[in-house]
Design a protein around this motif. Structure first.
Motif, PDB file in Angstrom:
ATOM      1  N   LEU A  96       0.831  -1.207   0.000  1.00  0.00           N
ATOM      2  CA  LEU A  96       0.000   0.000   0.000  1.00  0.00           C
ATOM      3  C   LEU A  96       0.864   1.255   0.000  1.00  0.00           C
ATOM      4  O   LEU A  96       0.645   2.177  -0.792  1.00  0.00           O
ATOM      5  N   LEU A  97       1.861   1.284   0.889  1.00  0.00           N
ATOM      6  CA  LEU A  97       2.715   2.463   1.009  1.00  0.00           C
ATOM      7  C   LEU A  97       3.633   2.625  -0.197  1.00  0.00           C
ATOM      8  O   LEU A  97       4.176   3.703  -0.432  1.00  0.00           O
ATOM      9  N   GLY A  98       3.804   1.559  -0.974  1.00  0.00           N
ATOM     10  CA  GLY A  98       4.633   1.627  -2.175  1.00  0.00           C
ATOM     11  C   GLY A  98       3.880   2.059  -3.416  1.00  0.00           C
ATOM     12  O   GLY A  98       4.484   2.233  -4.479  1.00  0.00           O
ATOM     13  N   LEU A  99       2.564   2.265  -3.302  1.00  0.00           N
ATOM     14  CA  LEU A  99       1.779   2.680  -4.458  1.00  0.00           C
ATOM     15  C   LEU A  99       2.161   4.084  -4.900  1.00  0.00           C
ATOM     16  O   LEU A  99       2.321   4.990  -4.081  1.00  0.00           O
ATOM     17  N   CYS A 100       2.302   4.257  -6.204  1.00  0.00           N
ATOM     18  CA  CYS A 100       2.567   5.576  -6.779  1.00  0.00           C
ATOM     19  C   CYS A 100       1.350   6.018  -7.600  1.00  0.00           C
ATOM     20  O   CYS A 100       0.489   5.209  -7.943  1.00  0.00           O
ATOM     21  N   GLU A 110     -17.030   4.488 -10.460  1.00  0.00           N
ATOM     22  CA  GLU A 110     -17.184   3.403  -9.502  1.00  0.00           C
ATOM     23  C   GLU A 110     -16.072   2.366  -9.568  1.00  0.00           C
ATOM     24  O   GLU A 110     -16.033   1.458  -8.746  1.00  0.00           O
ATOM     25  N   GLU A 111     -15.157   2.491 -10.538  1.00  0.00           N
ATOM     26  CA  GLU A 111     -14.139   1.460 -10.718  1.00  0.00           C
ATOM     27  C   GLU A 111     -12.762   2.078 -10.942  1.00  0.00           C
ATOM     28  O   GLU A 111     -12.638   3.105 -11.615  1.00  0.00           O
ATOM     29  N   LEU A 112     -11.774   1.415 -10.389  1.00  0.00           N
ATOM     30  CA  LEU A 112     -10.386   1.789 -10.654  1.00  0.00           C
ATOM     31  C   LEU A 112      -9.522   0.550 -10.534  1.00  0.00           C
ATOM     32  O   LEU A 112      -9.926  -0.456  -9.948  1.00  0.00           O
ATOM     33  N   THR A 113      -8.335   0.614 -11.106  1.00  0.00           N
ATOM     34  CA  THR A 113      -7.367  -0.475 -10.961  1.00  0.00           C
ATOM     35  C   THR A 113      -6.113   0.052 -10.294  1.00  0.00           C
ATOM     36  O   THR A 113      -5.760   1.224 -10.425  1.00  0.00           O
ATOM     37  N   ILE A 114      -5.457  -0.822  -9.558  1.00  0.00           N
ATOM     38  CA  ILE A 114      -4.168  -0.489  -8.952  1.00  0.00           C
ATOM     39  C   ILE A 114      -3.162  -1.573  -9.338  1.00  0.00           C
ATOM     40  O   ILE A 114      -3.494  -2.753  -9.365  1.00  0.00           O
ATOM     41  N   SER A 115      -1.964  -1.151  -9.670  1.00  0.00           N
ATOM     42  CA  SER A 115      -0.892  -2.084 -10.026  1.00  0.00           C
ATOM     43  C   SER A 115       0.123  -2.122  -8.897  1.00  0.00           C
ATOM     44  O   SER A 115       0.633  -1.079  -8.486  1.00  0.00           O
ATOM     45  N   ILE A 116       0.402  -3.310  -8.401  1.00  0.00           N
ATOM     46  CA  ILE A 116       1.361  -3.482  -7.312  1.00  0.00           C
ATOM     47  C   ILE A 116       2.688  -3.900  -7.916  1.00  0.00           C
ATOM     48  O   ILE A 116       2.820  -5.001  -8.461  1.00  0.00           O
ATOM     49  N   ASN A 117       3.669  -3.004  -7.864  1.00  0.00           N
ATOM     50  CA  ASN A 117       4.967  -3.245  -8.502  1.00  0.00           C
ATOM     51  C   ASN A 117       6.147  -3.132  -7.550  1.00  0.00           C
ATOM     52  O   ASN A 117       7.270  -3.458  -7.925  1.00  0.00           O
ATOM     53  N   ARG A 118       5.897  -2.647  -6.344  1.00  0.00           N
ATOM     54  CA  ARG A 118       7.005  -2.407  -5.400  1.00  0.00           C
ATOM     55  C   ARG A 118       6.473  -2.424  -3.981  1.00  0.00           C
ATOM     56  O   ARG A 118       5.259  -2.419  -3.753  1.00  0.00           O
ATOM     57  N   SER A 119       7.388  -2.415  -3.031  1.00  0.00           N
ATOM     58  CA  SER A 119       7.020  -2.304  -1.623  1.00  0.00           C
ATOM     59  C   SER A 119       7.956  -1.296  -0.963  1.00  0.00           C
ATOM     60  O   SER A 119       9.061  -1.041  -1.443  1.00  0.00           O
ATOM     61  N   VAL A 120       7.482  -0.704   0.112  1.00  0.00           N
ATOM     62  CA  VAL A 120       8.287   0.263   0.855  1.00  0.00           C
ATOM     63  C   VAL A 120       8.476  -0.252   2.273  1.00  0.00           C
ATOM     64  O   VAL A 120       7.522  -0.689   2.928  1.00  0.00           O
ATOM     65  N   HIS A 121       9.719  -0.218   2.740  1.00  0.00           N
ATOM     66  CA  HIS A 121      10.039  -0.672   4.091  1.00  0.00           C
ATOM     67  C   HIS A 121      10.757   0.434   4.841  1.00  0.00           C
ATOM     68  O   HIS A 121      11.494   1.233   4.254  1.00  0.00           O
ATOM     69  N   THR A 122      10.539   0.464   6.139  1.00  0.00           N
ATOM     70  CA  THR A 122      11.238   1.409   7.011  1.00  0.00           C
ATOM     71  C   THR A 122      12.380   0.691   7.695  1.00  0.00           C
ATOM     72  O   THR A 122      12.216  -0.421   8.200  1.00  0.00           O
ATOM     73  N   ILE A 123      13.542   1.318   7.708  1.00  0.00           N
ATOM     74  CA  ILE A 123      14.705   0.725   8.364  1.00  0.00           C
ATOM     75  C   ILE A 123      15.345   1.775   9.258  1.00  0.00           C
ATOM     76  O   ILE A 123      15.133   2.970   9.107  1.00  0.00           O
ATOM     77  N   TRP A 133      13.803   4.995   4.744  1.00  0.00           N
ATOM     78  CA  TRP A 133      12.944   4.079   3.997  1.00  0.00           C
ATOM     79  C   TRP A 133      13.653   3.599   2.755  1.00  0.00           C
ATOM     80  O   TRP A 133      14.546   4.257   2.237  1.00  0.00           O
ATOM     81  N   ILE A 134      13.238   2.422   2.330  1.00  0.00           N
ATOM     82  CA  ILE A 134      13.811   1.841   1.123  1.00  0.00           C
ATOM     83  C   ILE A 134      12.680   1.324   0.243  1.00  0.00           C
ATOM     84  O   ILE A 134      11.613   0.958   0.725  1.00  0.00           O
ATOM     85  N   ILE A 135      12.917   1.343  -1.052  1.00  0.00           N
ATOM     86  CA  ILE A 135      11.987   0.755  -2.004  1.00  0.00           C
ATOM     87  C   ILE A 135      12.531  -0.612  -2.382  1.00  0.00           C
ATOM     88  O   ILE A 135      13.686  -0.755  -2.765  1.00  0.00           O
ATOM     89  N   GLY A 136      11.694  -1.607  -2.251  1.00  0.00           N
ATOM     90  CA  GLY A 136      12.112  -2.957  -2.585  1.00  0.00           C
ATOM     91  C   GLY A 136      11.154  -3.614  -3.560  1.00  0.00           C
ATOM     92  O   GLY A 136      10.138  -3.035  -3.968  1.00  0.00           O
ATOM     93  N   LEU A 137      11.492  -4.818  -3.940  1.00  0.00           N
ATOM     94  CA  LEU A 137      10.615  -5.597  -4.801  1.00  0.00           C
ATOM     95  C   LEU A 137       9.417  -6.084  -3.996  1.00  0.00           C
ATOM     96  O   LEU A 137       9.400  -6.000  -2.772  1.00  0.00           O
ATOM     97  N   THR A 138       8.418  -6.571  -4.683  1.00  0.00           N
ATOM     98  CA  THR A 138       7.310  -7.206  -3.985  1.00  0.00           C
ATOM     99  C   THR A 138       7.808  -8.503  -3.354  1.00  0.00           C
ATOM    100  O   THR A 138       8.891  -8.992  -3.688  1.00  0.00           O
TER     101      THR A 138
END
Length: 269
Positions: A96-100, A110-123, A133-138
């Motif tokens: 969710l936090l990695g969504l752009c 009433e409709e939308l699409t979301i593409s999940i291509n990355r994840s965000v982690h806190t370190i 924070w870092i951007i990582g793969l799914t």
């Protein structure tokens, strides 16, 4: 150390080294984490925290409670939008936090699409003693997916968020415009999101954890005869085996439904 902490640490390390390779900082022939195995649970101080599945009604109450949530004295609509996405898709918080903004496609009112291509982690960043924070793969290749949401409220709120001025940030040599970001354009941290989520759930006296929203969505799909297990697993970004083992929980009325089904089978004979 909790076993879940060890698993999460490994996942973060995999994301870090993958990001380093993908951004061309170091040319790895083989990632340092490749082949790394988790220790057996018996070798760690393992404390099992069971995941629970909540009803759709309970999830909706959480969404409703977020409508009056305020940040710095102002109504904060992004949490309602975020919770609508979580309860309609079962995304991991890191996804969710990695969504752009470019990952969102509004089809109609009433409709939308979301593409999940990355994840965000806190370190923890040792250099400045603060959070980074870092951007990582799914989490896996199956986690890279496109999902559809059919909810007018969600579309309205996402349109509102997209209309706001957004400050892009650079990570490596790439520019990112995060959907759920701070004033500086950085993604909202997991700790801040979780802290505010706890405030929201307290309004209705709930103790649901964020990841349990994911388990709840998976269970709702698993208990719906119109959805096959294969389709539900793909929607959640998992293999069928993992989906069945970790994300399927008995429904509230499983005793009655199972007993009725068995009784009906014998009556037919």
């Amino acid at each position: 150390m909790l076993y879940s902490t060890i698993k999460r640490t490994k996942a973060i390390l995999c994301s870090v080294f993958s990001s380093i390779r993908d951004n061309g900082f170091i040319d790895y022939d083989r990632l340092p984490t490749e082949g790394a195995k988790l220790p057996p649970k018996t070798a760690t101080k393992y404390i099992s925290i069971p995941r629970r599945a909540f009803s759709a009604e309970h999830l909706e109450k959480i969404v409703d409670a977020s409508r009056n949530f305020t940040c710095n004295g102002k109504t904060c609509k992004i949490y309602t939008a975020a919770l609508l996405i979580l309860t309609r898709t079962g995304l991991r918080l890191s996804e969710l936090l990695g969504l752009c903004r470019k990952d969102i496609v509004i089809i109609n009112d009433e409709e939308l699409t979301i593409s999940i291509n990355r994840s965000v982690h806190t370190i923890k960043n040792a250099s400045n003693n603060g959070n980074s924070w870092i951007i990582g793969l799914t989490k896996s290749e199956k986690s890279r997916r496109t999902l559809m949401i059919k909810d007018e409220r969600c579309v309205t709120l996402i349109r509102y968020i997209l209309s706001l001025t957004n400050r892009p940030v650079f990570y490596g040599d790439q520019e990112y415009s995060f959907l759920f970001s701070t004033r500086t354009g950085r993604p909202i941290s997991k700790s801040n999101f979780t802290r505010n989520f706890v405030k929201i759930r307290k309004v209705i006296g709930s103790d649901i954890r964020i990841h349990e929203i994911r388990h709840s969505v998976a269970t709702l799909m698993a208990n719906n005869p119109a959805i096959s297990y294969n389709n539900a697993a793909a929607f959640m970004g998992h293999s069928l085996n993992v989906f069945m083992q970790y994300y399927v929980h008995p429904g509230d009325d499983y005793l009655n439904s199972c007993s009725d089904a068995i009784n009906s089978a014998f009556k037919r004979k």
